[in-house]
Design an enzyme around this catalytic site. Sequence first.
Site, mmCIF file in Angstrom:
data_model
loop_
_atom_site.group_PDB
_atom_site.id
_atom_site.type_symbol
_atom_site.label_atom_id
_atom_site.label_comp_id
_atom_site.label_asym_id
_atom_site.label_seq_id
_atom_site.Cartn_x
_atom_site.Cartn_y
_atom_site.Cartn_z
ATOM 1 N N HIS A 72 0.657 -1.012 0.085
ATOM 2 C CA HIS A 72 -0.156 0.091 -0.001
ATOM 3 C C HIS A 72 0.793 1.290 0.232
ATOM 4 O O HIS A 72 1.815 1.317 0.523
ATOM 5 C CB HIS A 72 -0.979 0.062 1.209
ATOM 6 C CG HIS A 72 -2.011 -0.894 1.124
ATOM 7 N ND1 HIS A 72 -3.112 -0.733 1.701
ATOM 8 C CD2 HIS A 72 -2.327 -1.985 0.283
ATOM 9 C CE1 HIS A 72 -4.010 -1.818 1.838
ATOM 10 N NE2 HIS A 72 -3.730 -2.729 0.572
ATOM 11 N N TYR A 201 -9.100 5.076 7.738
ATOM 12 C CA TYR A 201 -9.443 5.502 9.252
ATOM 13 C C TYR A 201 -10.436 6.703 9.225
ATOM 14 O O TYR A 201 -10.060 7.631 8.686
ATOM 15 C CB TYR A 201 -8.002 6.070 9.758
ATOM 16 C CG TYR A 201 -6.619 5.034 9.603
ATOM 17 C CD1 TYR A 201 -6.625 4.528 10.908
ATOM 18 C CD2 TYR A 201 -6.066 4.682 8.783
ATOM 19 C CE1 TYR A 201 -5.643 3.438 11.162
ATOM 20 C CE2 TYR A 201 -5.186 4.016 8.930
ATOM 21 C CZ TYR A 201 -4.876 3.299 10.008
ATOM 22 O OH TYR A 201 -3.706 2.274 10.164
ATOM 23 N N PRO A 293 -3.457 0.661 18.786
ATOM 24 C CA PRO A 293 -3.208 -0.257 17.525
ATOM 25 C C PRO A 293 -3.492 0.844 16.387
ATOM 26 O O PRO A 293 -3.192 0.788 15.213
ATOM 27 C CB PRO A 293 -4.255 -1.199 17.422
ATOM 28 C CG PRO A 293 -5.430 -0.973 18.592
ATOM 29 C CD PRO A 293 -4.595 -0.117 19.507
ATOM 30 N N LYS A 297 1.834 0.338 14.860
ATOM 31 C CA LYS A 297 3.151 0.160 15.234
ATOM 32 C C LYS A 297 3.669 -1.167 16.188
ATOM 33 O O LYS A 297 4.859 -1.453 16.101
ATOM 34 C CB LYS A 297 3.692 1.378 15.949
ATOM 35 C CG LYS A 297 3.562 2.546 15.144
ATOM 36 C CD LYS A 297 4.765 2.689 14.278
ATOM 37 C CE LYS A 297 4.487 3.729 13.134
ATOM 38 N NZ LYS A 297 4.316 3.170 11.826
ATOM 39 N N TYR A 385 3.896 7.211 9.600
ATOM 40 C CA TYR A 385 3.188 5.757 9.405
ATOM 41 C C TYR A 385 4.009 4.764 8.487
ATOM 42 O O TYR A 385 3.900 3.467 9.410
ATOM 43 C CB TYR A 385 1.909 5.939 8.500
ATOM 44 C CG TYR A 385 0.873 4.951 8.653
ATOM 45 C CD1 TYR A 385 -0.130 4.951 9.472
ATOM 46 C CD2 TYR A 385 0.979 4.051 7.526
ATOM 47 C CE1 TYR A 385 -0.931 3.901 9.468
ATOM 48 C CE2 TYR A 385 0.075 3.004 7.423
ATOM 49 C CZ TYR A 385 -0.959 2.860 8.373
ATOM 50 O OH TYR A 385 -1.846 2.052 8.474
HETATM 51 P P1 RFL Z 1 2.574 -11.619 21.681
HETATM 52 O O1 RFL Z 1 2.102 -11.441 20.313
HETATM 53 O O2 RFL Z 1 1.683 -11.169 22.711
HETATM 54 O O3 RFL Z 1 3.296 -13.033 21.933
HETATM 55 C C1 RFL Z 1 3.653 -13.158 23.326
HETATM 56 C C2 RFL Z 1 3.543 -14.830 23.608
HETATM 57 O O4 RFL Z 1 4.072 -15.198 24.717
HETATM 58 C C3 RFL Z 1 3.183 -16.235 25.211
HETATM 59 N N1 RFL Z 1 3.276 -16.183 26.756
HETATM 60 C C4 RFL Z 1 4.047 -17.078 27.444
HETATM 61 N N2 RFL Z 1 5.030 -17.866 26.984
HETATM 62 C C5 RFL Z 1 5.561 -18.580 28.185
HETATM 63 N N3 RFL Z 1 5.242 -18.313 29.363
HETATM 64 C C6 RFL Z 1 4.363 -17.301 29.878
HETATM 65 N N4 RFL Z 1 4.230 -17.130 30.966
HETATM 66 C C7 RFL Z 1 3.998 -16.681 28.834
HETATM 67 N N5 RFL Z 1 2.913 -15.424 28.923
HETATM 68 C C8 RFL Z 1 2.594 -15.066 27.512
HETATM 69 C C9 RFL Z 1 1.916 -15.874 24.922
HETATM 70 O O5 RFL Z 1 0.887 -16.992 24.848
HETATM 71 C C10 RFL Z 1 2.204 -15.432 23.237
HETATM 72 O O6 RFL Z 1 2.278 -16.543 22.285
HETATM 73 O O7 RFL Z 1 3.849 -10.576 21.646
HETATM 74 P P2 RFL Z 1 4.976 -10.020 20.659
HETATM 75 O O8 RFL Z 1 5.371 -11.455 20.187
HETATM 76 O O9 RFL Z 1 5.857 -9.237 21.481
HETATM 77 O O10 RFL Z 1 4.062 -9.538 19.314
HETATM 78 C C11 RFL Z 1 3.511 -8.285 19.721
HETATM 79 C C12 RFL Z 1 2.390 -8.181 18.638
HETATM 80 O O11 RFL Z 1 1.508 -9.357 19.017
HETATM 81 C C13 RFL Z 1 1.519 -6.830 18.960
HETATM 82 O O12 RFL Z 1 2.382 -5.780 18.980
HETATM 83 C C14 RFL Z 1 0.714 -6.292 17.746
HETATM 84 O O13 RFL Z 1 -0.398 -7.394 17.410
HETATM 85 C C15 RFL Z 1 -0.008 -5.203 17.703
HETATM 86 N N6 RFL Z 1 -0.827 -4.529 16.426
HETATM 87 C C16 RFL Z 1 -0.422 -4.225 15.756
HETATM 88 N N7 RFL Z 1 0.939 -4.126 15.446
HETATM 89 C C17 RFL Z 1 1.386 -3.609 14.239
HETATM 90 O O14 RFL Z 1 2.573 -3.471 13.942
HETATM 91 N N8 RFL Z 1 0.587 -3.208 13.066
HETATM 92 C C18 RFL Z 1 -0.684 -3.475 13.099
HETATM 93 O O15 RFL Z 1 -1.391 -3.117 12.436
HETATM 94 C C19 RFL Z 1 -1.411 -3.943 14.494
HETATM 95 N N9 RFL Z 1 -2.721 -3.998 14.824
HETATM 96 C C20 RFL Z 1 -2.352 -4.809 16.922
HETATM 97 C C21 RFL Z 1 -3.265 -4.426 15.846
HETATM 98 C C22 RFL Z 1 -2.960 -5.234 18.150
HETATM 99 C C23 RFL Z 1 -4.115 -5.564 18.211
HETATM 100 N N10 RFL Z 1 -4.620 -6.100 19.661
HETATM 101 C C24 RFL Z 1 -5.462 -7.160 19.653
HETATM 102 C C25 RFL Z 1 -4.073 -5.513 20.885
HETATM 103 C C26 RFL Z 1 -4.524 -4.558 15.937
HETATM 104 C C27 RFL Z 1 -5.066 -4.970 17.130
HETATM 105 C C28 RFL Z 1 -6.375 -5.096 17.338
HETATM 106 C C1 PHB Z 2 -5.514 -4.469 11.193
HETATM 107 O O1 PHB Z 2 -5.718 -4.674 9.901
HETATM 108 O O2 PHB Z 2 -5.614 -5.466 11.951
HETATM 109 C C2 PHB Z 2 -5.025 -3.150 11.361
HETATM 110 C C3 PHB Z 2 -4.635 -2.184 10.443
HETATM 111 C C4 PHB Z 2 -4.103 -1.003 10.647
HETATM 112 C C5 PHB Z 2 -4.143 -0.594 12.073
HETATM 113 C C6 PHB Z 2 -4.287 -1.322 13.235
HETATM 114 C C7 PHB Z 2 -4.994 -2.570 12.708
HETATM 115 O O3 PHB Z 2 -3.603 0.675 12.397
#
Ligand code: RFL
Ligand code: PHB
Length: 390
Positions: A72, A201, A293, A297, A385
């Site tokens: 994109h 957005y 989110p 980032k 971004y």
């Molecule tokens: P995770 O993905 O939470 O993984 C951590 C892992 O550790 C395990 N764990 C354990 N294992 C052993 N012993 C324990 N005591 C443990 N406790 C936990 C868990 O089961 C899990 O498997 O962290 P990690 O790897 O640092 O990754 C981070 C990302 O997941 C997170 O930052 C992103 O998802 C955030 N995020 C977004 N980031 C982006 O860069 N671009 C996006 O578009 C974006 N959209 C989002 C998002 C996060 C969202 N939510 C649900 C918070 C959209 C949403 C809605």
């Molecule tokens: C997503 O596709 O899940 C998504 C995209 C952009 C954002 C957050 C989540 O800023």
Amino acid sequence: MRTQVAIIGAGPSGLLLGALLHKAGIDAVILEAKTPDYVLGRIRAGVLEQVCVDLLDEVGVGARMHREGLVHGGFDLAFAGQRHRIDMKALTGGKQVMVYGQTEVTRDLMDDRAAKGLATVYEAANVSLHDFDGARPRVRWQKDGATHELECDFIAGCDGFHGVSRASVPESAIRHYERVYPFGWLGLLSDTPPVSHELIYTRHERGFALCSMRSMTRSRHYVQCSLDDKVENWSDERFWTELRRRLDPEAAERLVTGPSIEKSIAPLRSFVAEPMRFGRLFLAGDAAHIVPPTGAKGLNLAATDVGYLGRAIAEHYNEKSDAGIDSYSERCLRRIWRAERFSWWFTSLMHKFPETGEFGEKMQLAELDYLVNSVAASTVMAENYVGLPL
Ligand code: RFL
Ligand code: PHB
């Protein structure tokens, strides 16, 4: 059992670190509390910065992302019933982002790890960290009724916000900075075509909305909801009706609805723990910091943390230098705080904050008007971004 690096957590940061270490010839074991299916069932990020794409390419897992991911060059900001395109590519001298789901990134890293026969212990219960302030850290866990112990040189805490790693650090050694927002995001995944070929957005009096996607046949949509809301209160029909009300007329017209594949609520939070190194324990990804989110980032920061950490550990073994290890926390935090600032700002601009009243709404609209009509302001938005340089 002995390894060089014990990695706690098999989310994207733990798996990517494992791949980077393997490439550098360093032995690591990953301990994960959940099952692989549980980890893959969490629908989260969708937007990858170029630095994240580069790291996935560096460890050789980028092929499917380049085949199936969507590049994109811009996104839309919608407010007051109209859409305005932010042309990231033109404003940043050619930089773009990759739309490719976190689930797919995780799956690619998992498959690669399995194909190489690298050790991952799933369903590791009661993981505990010991002696990371000394020369011989150890990690213990329980599985199948037995207690296991792993001796290692370093521990990487990649276990997310609720993990055990950050909680193992003595309170006096760590400082937290936090802002909890008074709302969440309700997300819905569906096999329906996206509203537009790019993300939208939307700021609306009823609350924020985001139209995103996973492919040209799978959409991911979000609406701002209240913190005490429950997924059970949201039938698919209620979700689609609410989303349509918040969209500009053209997007509302183009919206294709269908049954949900997944629906979940995520609270919004800004959080940073400082420092990120405690002797031989390093925190990385969501274990150390959370961004709302809105700026997309979180996963990108997790990737850059482990990019720095992988290199620092490789330098320790292969070049006998601890320079990278000693500067790890400071280098990460500089990048993290800038992403925190952007995510906080974009969140504040686009959401309904009941406590700021009508004056707050006018400020948001004035800022959005300036943002989409000033090349300088649009450029600031675009360069944040796509991701600030390392
Ligand atoms: P995770 O993905 O939470 O993984 C951590 C892992 O550790 C395990 N764990 C354990 N294992 C052993 N012993 C324990 N005591 C443990 N406790 C936990 C868990 O089961 C899990 O498997 O962290 P990690 O790897 O640092 O990754 C981070 C990302 O997941 C997170 O930052 C992103 O998802 C955030 N995020 C977004 N980031 C982006 O860069 N671009 C996006 O578009 C974006 N959209 C989002 C998002 C996060 C969202 N939510 C649900 C918070 C959209 C949403 C809605
Ligand atoms: C997503 O596709 O899940 C998504 C995209 C952009 C954002 C957050 C989540 O800023």
